[in-house]
Write a protein that holds these residues in place. Sequence first.
Motif, PDB file in Angstrom:
ATOM      1  N   GLU A   1       0.920  -1.131  -0.030  1.00 28.15           N
ATOM      2  CA  GLU A   1      -0.121   0.019   0.042  1.00 28.15           C
ATOM      3  C   GLU A   1       0.323   0.817   0.527  1.00 28.15           C
ATOM      4  O   GLU A   1       0.790   2.562  -0.512  1.00 28.15           O
ATOM      5  CB  GLU A   1      -1.260  -0.068   0.806  1.00 28.15           C
ATOM      6  CG  GLU A   1      -1.854  -1.342   1.145  1.00 28.15           C
ATOM      7  CD  GLU A   1      -2.825  -1.042   1.854  1.00 28.15           C
ATOM      8  OE1 GLU A   1      -3.171  -0.028   2.558  1.00 28.15           O
ATOM      9  OE2 GLU A   1      -3.025  -2.117   2.736  1.00 28.15           O
TER      10      GLU A   1
ATOM     11  N   ARG B   1      -7.027  12.275  -4.827  1.00 23.99           N
ATOM     12  CA  ARG B   1      -6.466  10.516  -4.404  1.00 23.99           C
ATOM     13  C   ARG B   1      -6.121  10.195  -3.706  1.00 23.99           C
ATOM     14  O   ARG B   1      -5.704   9.256  -2.356  1.00 23.99           O
ATOM     15  CB  ARG B   1      -6.663  10.483  -5.998  1.00 23.99           C
ATOM     16  CG  ARG B   1      -6.162   8.032  -5.647  1.00 23.99           C
ATOM     17  CD  ARG B   1      -6.416   8.035  -7.385  1.00 23.99           C
ATOM     18  NE  ARG B   1      -5.706   8.905  -8.481  1.00 23.99           N
ATOM     19  CZ  ARG B   1      -6.122   9.402  -8.668  1.00 23.99           C
ATOM     20  NH1 ARG B   1      -6.929   9.743  -9.025  1.00 23.99           N
ATOM     21  NH2 ARG B   1      -4.756   9.808 -10.302  1.00 23.99           N
TER      22      ARG B   1
ATOM     23  N   LEU C   1      -6.661  10.489  -0.024  1.00 21.26           N
ATOM     24  CA  LEU C   1      -7.611   9.090   1.030  1.00 21.26           C
ATOM     25  C   LEU C   1      -6.773   8.003   0.803  1.00 21.26           C
ATOM     26  O   LEU C   1      -7.164   7.054   2.478  1.00 21.26           O
ATOM     27  CB  LEU C   1      -8.929   9.568  -0.498  1.00 21.26           C
ATOM     28  CG  LEU C   1     -10.025   9.979  -0.987  1.00 21.26           C
ATOM     29  CD1 LEU C   1     -10.676   9.606  -2.301  1.00 21.26           C
ATOM     30  CD2 LEU C   1     -10.600  10.412   0.524  1.00 21.26           C
ATOM     31  N   MET C   2      -5.572   7.849  -0.032  1.00 19.15           N
ATOM     32  CA  MET C   2      -5.041   6.514   0.167  1.00 19.15           C
ATOM     33  C   MET C   2      -4.377   7.011   1.234  1.00 19.15           C
ATOM     34  O   MET C   2      -3.624   6.418   1.950  1.00 19.15           O
ATOM     35  CB  MET C   2      -4.076   6.106  -1.144  1.00 19.15           C
ATOM     36  CG  MET C   2      -5.151   6.317  -2.401  1.00 19.15           C
ATOM     37  SD  MET C   2      -3.505   5.794  -3.833  1.00 19.15           S
ATOM     38  CE  MET C   2      -2.642   4.703  -3.846  1.00 19.15           C
TER      39      MET C   2
ATOM     40  N   GLN D   1      -4.662   8.995   3.940  1.00 17.98           N
ATOM     41  CA  GLN D   1      -5.564   8.448   5.466  1.00 17.98           C
ATOM     42  C   GLN D   1      -6.432   7.040   5.132  1.00 17.98           C
ATOM     43  O   GLN D   1      -5.729   6.632   6.421  1.00 17.98           O
ATOM     44  CB  GLN D   1      -6.873   9.209   4.635  1.00 17.98           C
ATOM     45  CG  GLN D   1      -7.636   8.517   6.412  1.00 17.98           C
ATOM     46  CD  GLN D   1      -9.306   9.311   5.869  1.00 17.98           C
ATOM     47  OE1 GLN D   1     -10.045   9.136   5.065  1.00 17.98           O
ATOM     48  NE2 GLN D   1      -9.844  10.354   6.480  1.00 17.98           N
ATOM     49  N   ALA D   2      -6.456   6.130   4.251  1.00 13.69           N
ATOM     50  CA  ALA D   2      -6.223   4.235   5.334  1.00 13.69           C
ATOM     51  C   ALA D   2      -4.910   4.192   5.522  1.00 13.69           C
ATOM     52  O   ALA D   2      -5.123   3.805   6.142  1.00 13.69           O
ATOM     53  CB  ALA D   2      -7.121   4.488   3.719  1.00 13.69           C
ATOM     54  N   LEU D   3      -4.093   4.555   4.829  1.00 15.11           N
ATOM     55  CA  LEU D   3      -2.950   4.062   4.682  1.00 15.11           C
ATOM     56  C   LEU D   3      -2.440   4.243   6.621  1.00 15.11           C
ATOM     57  O   LEU D   3      -2.389   3.644   6.962  1.00 15.11           O
ATOM     58  CB  LEU D   3      -1.637   4.163   4.071  1.00 15.11           C
ATOM     59  CG  LEU D   3      -0.161   4.043   4.487  1.00 15.11           C
ATOM     60  CD1 LEU D   3       0.028   2.361   4.052  1.00 15.11           C
ATOM     61  CD2 LEU D   3       0.779   4.387   3.250  1.00 15.11           C
ATOM     62  N   SER D   4      -2.315   5.956   6.816  1.00 15.17           N
ATOM     63  CA  SER D   4      -2.300   5.808   8.505  1.00 15.17           C
ATOM     64  C   SER D   4      -3.296   5.373   9.231  1.00 15.17           C
ATOM     65  O   SER D   4      -2.399   5.160  10.467  1.00 15.17           O
ATOM     66  CB  SER D   4      -2.485   7.619   8.434  1.00 15.17           C
ATOM     67  OG  SER D   4      -2.345   8.149   9.635  1.00 15.17           O
ATOM     68  N   LEU D   5      -4.266   5.736   9.291  1.00 12.65           N
ATOM     69  CA  LEU D   5      -5.690   4.100   9.568  1.00 12.65           C
ATOM     70  C   LEU D   5      -4.904   3.430   9.955  1.00 12.65           C
ATOM     71  O   LEU D   5      -4.558   2.160  11.379  1.00 12.65           O
ATOM     72  CB  LEU D   5      -7.160   4.125   9.850  1.00 12.65           C
ATOM     73  CG  LEU D   5      -7.518   5.615  10.152  1.00 12.65           C
ATOM     74  CD1 LEU D   5      -9.158   5.310   8.626  1.00 12.65           C
ATOM     75  CD2 LEU D   5      -7.894   6.147  10.639  1.00 12.65           C
ATOM     76  N   LYS D   6      -4.318   2.315   9.313  1.00 12.79           N
ATOM     77  CA  LYS D   6      -4.031   0.797   9.174  1.00 12.79           C
ATOM     78  C   LYS D   6      -2.661   1.008  10.397  1.00 12.79           C
ATOM     79  O   LYS D   6      -2.180   0.328  10.870  1.00 12.79           O
ATOM     80  CB  LYS D   6      -3.548   0.295   8.328  1.00 12.79           C
ATOM     81  CG  LYS D   6      -4.792  -0.216   6.818  1.00 12.79           C
ATOM     82  CD  LYS D   6      -4.616  -0.518   5.934  1.00 12.79           C
ATOM     83  CE  LYS D   6      -5.612  -0.973   5.292  1.00 12.79           C
ATOM     84  NZ  LYS D   6      -6.193  -1.321   3.764  1.00 12.79           N
TER      85      LYS D   6
ATOM     86  N   VAL E   1      -7.083  15.635   2.829  1.00 14.07           N
ATOM     87  CA  VAL E   1      -6.923  14.526   4.280  1.00 14.07           C
ATOM     88  C   VAL E   1      -8.815  14.670   4.965  1.00 14.07           C
ATOM     89  O   VAL E   1      -8.609  15.593   5.069  1.00 14.07           O
ATOM     90  CB  VAL E   1      -6.636  13.933   5.133  1.00 14.07           C
ATOM     91  CG1 VAL E   1      -6.334  13.437   5.821  1.00 14.07           C
ATOM     92  CG2 VAL E   1      -4.913  14.179   4.128  1.00 14.07           C
TER      93      VAL E   1
ATOM     94  N   GLU F   1     -12.267  14.245  10.213  1.00  9.25           N
ATOM     95  CA  GLU F   1     -13.654  13.791  11.079  1.00  9.25           C
ATOM     96  C   GLU F   1     -14.246  15.168  12.050  1.00  9.25           C
ATOM     97  O   GLU F   1     -13.826  15.981  12.301  1.00  9.25           O
ATOM     98  CB  GLU F   1     -13.177  13.161  11.822  1.00  9.25           C
ATOM     99  CG  GLU F   1     -15.056  11.995  12.980  1.00  9.25           C
ATOM    100  CD  GLU F   1     -14.841  11.420  14.069  1.00  9.25           C
ATOM    101  OE1 GLU F   1     -14.720  10.365  14.797  1.00  9.25           O
ATOM    102  OE2 GLU F   1     -13.258  10.611  14.516  1.00  9.25           O
TER     103      GLU F   1
END
Length: 584
Positions: free
Chosen positions: A158, A361, A364-365, A367-372, A413, A416
């Motif tokens: 990722e 884009r 978003l990628m 952010q998803a990587l950061s959460l994991k 990014v 929330e």
Amino acid sequence: MLSELYIRDFAIIDELRLRFAPGFNVMTGETGAGKSIILDAVALVLGGRADTTVIRSGCSQAYVEATFTLSPGLQASLSPLLAQEGLEDDGDTLLLAREVRENGRHIGRVNGRAVSLSVLKELGDYLVDVHGQGEHLSLLKPRAHLPLLDSYAGLDGERAAVGREVSQLRAIQRELADLRRNERTLAQRVDLLQFQINEIDAANLRVGEEEELRAERTRLANVEHLIVHTNEALSLLSGLDDDARSAIDLLGQAERAAGQLARLDQSQTALLERLEGLTFQLNEVTADLRHYQEQLEFNPQRLEYVEERLELLARLKRKYGADVGEILATRDQAAAELETITHSEERIQELVAAEDSYLHRIGLMAQALSLKRQAAAWQLAAAVERELTELNMAGARFEVRFSHQPDENGVFVPAEGEAEPVRYAFDQTGVDEAEFLISANPGEPLKPMARVASGGETARLMLALKTALAQVDATPTLIFDEIDQGIGGRVGGVVGQKLWGLATDGRHQTIVVTHLPQLAGFGDCHFHVSKQVSDGRTTTLVETLDRRGRLQELAAMLGTQGDSALDGAESILAHAARVKGRET
């Protein structure tokens, strides 16, 4: 892995060759015997700092050589670096060497070829982590933390995907920057490009023309001499003077005589045929000379044109290229750039839209990587803290701290609870900056790992991290010094078990200097370091111990005498054997 170490004339070491085992290697001996000197030699060959004080007294230079056996994965990692430096790739073996001379000159070598100190250091970072030599301890470097966390979490794919998108975005942004020059500069550039194109087009150039013109200029400038020499050649060949006999006439007479000779003696027929061939060739040469003679004329207008044409070519070459081919290539490049500028407004709009799309884009990628990553950081912290508890550091806390830098030009990014996304700085790895923090004792604040004061605590922290990250840490050789500071025999056994466990995965080799017999008992290969004085000189000696030697050394390390000491040593080895047997 480090398979062999050769040291000569280094500090109090005269000459020493050590052959290390693939697994867990321990070094023991009295304080001051030279154990740390051996580790200093390792640091030296890995590109560490040194001066002439490391040279053994009375010697002209110190020399250290380290032989490494490389796994296929490490070979693949090092091959591009070796190729970049023009170094020979010896497959699964890599030889590093370092000389320190009394004149202060240092020489590093890789596979026998001299290299810069920076190359040794770069290779060393792949090969060895040496605790006690901070420049080689990769886990103390914050830049290494995020890649290690990603490998631990299985996020390499990722992260690579984010990196590819960022590379595409950077290319778009570079093109945009080129196009967004001010209008005046663009207008000036358009005028210049149009002038260059018109000037080159007006010349109506042809590849090969210059060589033809130079040859023609030579002929035109020397036409009088050419006429004289041509006439002279024709006169001699065909006879322009009736009283003179020409070469063709003489050759004809010779041919007739040879004909008579061939009729009387057929063996000379070949001679006649050769003469006939010469006559034919001479007539052809004469005809060619007459044709050339007819073309020769004094033409000052043509000569002037050729001179002017060559001068034009010379002027264009000074401005646009070394020859006609390069001049025409310059013209094509100018036309392509002019086309780009002419349509720059349309292209700018396209690129702006593409840039905005990529920024959203990638955000978003990322952010998803950061959460994991954050989820994996909790798992890693729990694993490291469990390891630290077993290493007598109960209450120690470990944390992966993330940070993000706001940037008005960064990626978008989603935030929330916010209607608008937040813009963060980014690179090939995403938007995260990560650093490993540690609190070694209850009540102490979390600090960066490089600021942990105690050598023993730092060593145990490294061991805990190495154990938790064992499957993703690619550094094959791990060297620990002073890891037993501040711990007792019972914990020493746990440390020894973990060090041995690190070295049984087939990916790592451990080398440890210790004063704890419980730790040393887990070694697969045991070196005893001592020093002796001979003829007023002190020299370090290293002996590889067999089982009997290990019993005696462990008994001495226990500090007791007699049978009880040997019984204690036997108990240590037996315990280590039981643990190893249970875990293999």
